[in-house]
Design a protein around this motif. Structure first.
Motif, PDB file in Angstrom:
ATOM      1  N   HIS A   1       5.217  44.624 -10.795  1.00  0.00           N
ATOM      2  CA  HIS A   1       4.794  45.185 -11.869  1.00  0.00           C
ATOM      3  C   HIS A   1       5.808  45.012 -13.195  1.00  0.00           C
ATOM      4  CE1 HIS A   1       2.076  46.807  -9.075  1.00  0.00           C
ATOM      5  NE2 HIS A   1       1.141  47.133 -10.157  1.00  0.00           N
ATOM      6  N   GLN A   2       7.174  44.943 -12.879  1.00  0.00           N
ATOM      7  CA  GLN A   2       7.860  44.757 -13.843  1.00  0.00           C
ATOM      8  C   GLN A   2       7.801  43.419 -14.836  1.00  0.00           C
ATOM      9  OE1 GLN A   2      12.139  44.861 -12.774  1.00  0.00           O
ATOM     10  NE2 GLN A   2      12.965  44.694 -14.958  1.00  0.00           N
ATOM     11  N   LYS A   3       7.363  42.372 -14.123  1.00  0.00           N
ATOM     12  CA  LYS A   3       7.169  41.325 -14.655  1.00  0.00           C
ATOM     13  C   LYS A   3       5.925  41.149 -15.299  1.00  0.00           C
ATOM     14  CE  LYS A   3      10.985  39.169 -13.655  1.00  0.00           C
ATOM     15  NZ  LYS A   3      11.991  38.997 -14.556  1.00  0.00           N
ATOM     16  N   ARG A   4       4.855  42.053 -14.981  1.00  0.00           N
ATOM     17  CA  ARG A   4       3.440  42.149 -15.824  1.00  0.00           C
ATOM     18  C   ARG A   4       3.562  43.011 -16.820  1.00  0.00           C
ATOM     19  NH1 ARG A   4      -0.102  42.306 -10.155  1.00  0.00           N
ATOM     20  NH2 ARG A   4      -0.297  40.293  -9.678  1.00  0.00           N
ATOM     21  N   ILE A   5       4.370  43.946 -17.013  1.00  0.00           N
ATOM     22  CA  ILE A   5       4.403  44.940 -18.167  1.00  0.00           C
ATOM     23  C   ILE A   5       4.279  44.411 -19.633  1.00  0.00           C
ATOM     24  CG2 ILE A   5       5.837  46.713 -19.200  1.00  0.00           C
ATOM     25  CD1 ILE A   5       5.937  48.047 -16.594  1.00  0.00           C
TER      26      ILE A   5
ATOM     27  N   ASN B   1      -3.297  42.437 -21.815  1.00  0.00           N
ATOM     28  CA  ASN B   1      -4.239  41.576 -21.188  1.00  0.00           C
ATOM     29  C   ASN B   1      -4.738  41.656 -19.893  1.00  0.00           C
ATOM     30  OD1 ASN B   1      -3.432  39.927 -23.322  1.00  0.00           O
ATOM     31  ND2 ASN B   1      -1.630  38.830 -22.462  1.00  0.00           N
ATOM     32  N   ASP B   2      -4.162  42.814 -19.157  1.00  0.00           N
ATOM     33  CA  ASP B   2      -4.393  43.039 -17.787  1.00  0.00           C
ATOM     34  C   ASP B   2      -5.119  44.366 -17.572  1.00  0.00           C
ATOM     35  OD1 ASP B   2      -4.488  42.628 -14.949  1.00  0.00           O
ATOM     36  OD2 ASP B   2      -2.857  43.815 -14.608  1.00  0.00           O
TER      37      ASP B   2
ATOM     38  N   LEU C   1      -2.401  52.817 -13.369  1.00  0.00           N
ATOM     39  CA  LEU C   1      -2.621  54.381 -12.846  1.00  0.00           C
ATOM     40  C   LEU C   1      -1.892  54.602 -11.658  1.00  0.00           C
ATOM     41  CD1 LEU C   1      -2.964  57.080 -13.752  1.00  0.00           C
ATOM     42  CD2 LEU C   1      -5.303  57.163 -13.225  1.00  0.00           C
ATOM     43  N   ALA C   2      -2.389  53.833 -10.691  1.00  0.00           N
ATOM     44  CA  ALA C   2      -1.719  54.136  -9.407  1.00  0.00           C
ATOM     45  C   ALA C   2      -0.351  53.573  -9.487  1.00  0.00           C
ATOM     46  CB  ALA C   2      -2.480  53.110  -8.396  1.00  0.00           C
ATOM     47  N   PHE C   3       0.274  52.750 -10.148  1.00  0.00           N
ATOM     48  CA  PHE C   3       1.506  52.448 -10.055  1.00  0.00           C
ATOM     49  C   PHE C   3       2.307  53.520 -10.764  1.00  0.00           C
ATOM     50  CE2 PHE C   3       5.033  50.767 -12.789  1.00  0.00           C
ATOM     51  CZ  PHE C   3       5.792  50.097 -11.666  1.00  0.00           C
TER      52      PHE C   3
ATOM     53  N   ALA D   1       7.443  53.367 -15.328  1.00  0.00           N
ATOM     54  CA  ALA D   1       6.349  54.064 -15.466  1.00  0.00           C
ATOM     55  C   ALA D   1       5.935  54.530 -16.789  1.00  0.00           C
ATOM     56  CB  ALA D   1       6.559  55.677 -14.577  1.00  0.00           C
ATOM     57  N   GLU D   2       7.068  54.723 -17.586  1.00  0.00           N
ATOM     58  CA  GLU D   2       6.725  55.243 -19.120  1.00  0.00           C
ATOM     59  C   GLU D   2       6.328  53.917 -19.823  1.00  0.00           C
ATOM     60  OE1 GLU D   2       9.095  57.769 -22.362  1.00  0.00           O
ATOM     61  OE2 GLU D   2      10.164  56.009 -21.447  1.00  0.00           O
ATOM     62  N   LYS D   3       7.082  52.781 -19.239  1.00  0.00           N
ATOM     63  CA  LYS D   3       6.357  51.505 -20.094  1.00  0.00           C
ATOM     64  C   LYS D   3       4.994  51.262 -19.701  1.00  0.00           C
ATOM     65  CE  LYS D   3       8.950  48.451 -21.512  1.00  0.00           C
ATOM     66  NZ  LYS D   3       9.183  48.061 -22.902  1.00  0.00           N
TER      67      LYS D   3
END
Length: 334
Positions: free
Chosen positions: A165-169, A174-175, A221-223, A295-297
């Protein structure tokens, strides 16, 4: 800019004043030269010189004013066209440097994209043997060994998930897919995934879900909730974690309350900083300082505000404040 222009032209101004002062001095000491006409000529010359400076100021500073107002964003269209040879030299230097920076930025972006794709591919490949290991663990009959291995497996799984998720943030816009999310189902699934860790630490959950549905992106949201739950479990022992949702001022509020060690007051403002762990327990090597930061990002594009209230030695409450429904018009238009 006027002051800078006068400083830039001070040698010419000083030369002009020196020459006219010298002429007045010669006329004063030389009785053959009438002083009054010379003073009159010098006065007219001074007026013409001042007018000349004013005209040249607007002409000569136009290019430099545009350079000064330039936002350094590699866009040269806002810079005025050069007129003098020196201005053209500066423009050529800036243009060549900007083109080089654009090429470097493009190469770095391509390299970063390749690195991200390789890492994401690696994470997905690692998940296959990780799933196989989980199936092997489930077949172990020794409960103590099974519990310990499951805990270590879960740690690896959560770290990989965090890295993914860090790489996708950076590309989260787009997601996003906004839909109606069943809070109870989502939270129950996350608790179930963390069940082995909770059993090992003697932690239970008290769900008080009054508002069952929210508009959000289910995956992100789950993340976010996963990071809050893992944070609560990590710093709690043999206690319950209370999760409740309710409506307040047309907004859905979700609280995750634990009764763990709490957060030092001087650390509360820093817990969402990248890499920050703790000043009270700085020797805690298990903490990465990335969970709450991520989480905040992830919460910002979803217009979710994360609030925290904590008392050292008593516990911590993280609050997710969801946006009003009409605010999602902004998200869906991204």
């Amino acid at each position: 800019m006027i002051k800078k222009y006068l400083i830039e032209r001070r040698s010419w101004i000083i030369l002009f004043l020196f020459i006219h002062f010298f002429i007045l001095l010669v006329a004063y000491f030389d009785t053959e030269i009438p002083l009054l006409p010379i003073v009159y000529i010098v006065f007219l010359s001074l007026i013409i010189f001042i007018l000349f400076l004013m005209i040249r100021y607007n002409k000569e500073t136009k290019f430099y004013k545009s350079i000064e107002a330039w936002e350094n964003n590699l866009d040269l269209t806002s810079i005025a066209a050069p007129e003098s040879p020196f201005e053209k030299i500066i423009e050529n230097a800036v243009t060549s440097q900007t083109e080089w920076l654009k090429q470097m930025a493009s190469q770095n972006l391509i390299s970063l994209e390749q690195e991200k794709d390789q890492l994401l591919s690696w994470i997905h490949e690692v998940k296959t043997p990780l799933t196989a290991i989980r199936l092997m663990i489930d077949r172990i009959e020794n409960k103590t060994m099974k519990s310990q291995l499951t805990y270590e497996w879960l740690r690896i799984h959560l770290l990989l998930d965090q890295q993914l998720h860090q790489k996708r943030i950076p590309f989260i816009e787009n997601d996003l897919y906004i839909e109606v999310i069943d809070l109870k189902v989502l939270i129950t699934k996350e608790i179930k995934d963390l069940q082995s860790w909770c059993i090992q630490k003697g932690i239970g959950f008290d769900l008080q879900i009054e508002v069952k549905e929210v508009l959000s992106d289910g995956k992100w949201l789950a993340f976010i909730i996963r990071q809050l739950l893992t944070n609560a479990i990590k710093y709690s022992d043999a206690s319950d974690i209370i999760i409740k949702s309710y409506q307040q001022d047309e907004q859905t509020i979700l609280e995750v309350k634990d009764f763990g060690r709490g957060i030092d007051p001087k650390d509360v403002s820093r817990i969402f900083d990248k890499g920050f762990t703790s000043t009270a327990k700085h020797q805690d090597n298990a903490a990465t300082g990335m969970g709450l930061y991520l989480a905040e990002k992830a919460a910002k594009p979803l217009l979710i505000h994360i609030d925290v209230h904590s008392t050292l030695g008593t516990g911590t409450t993280f609050t997710l404040i969801f946006p009003k429904r009409n605010q999602f018009l902004h998200i869906t238009s991204m």
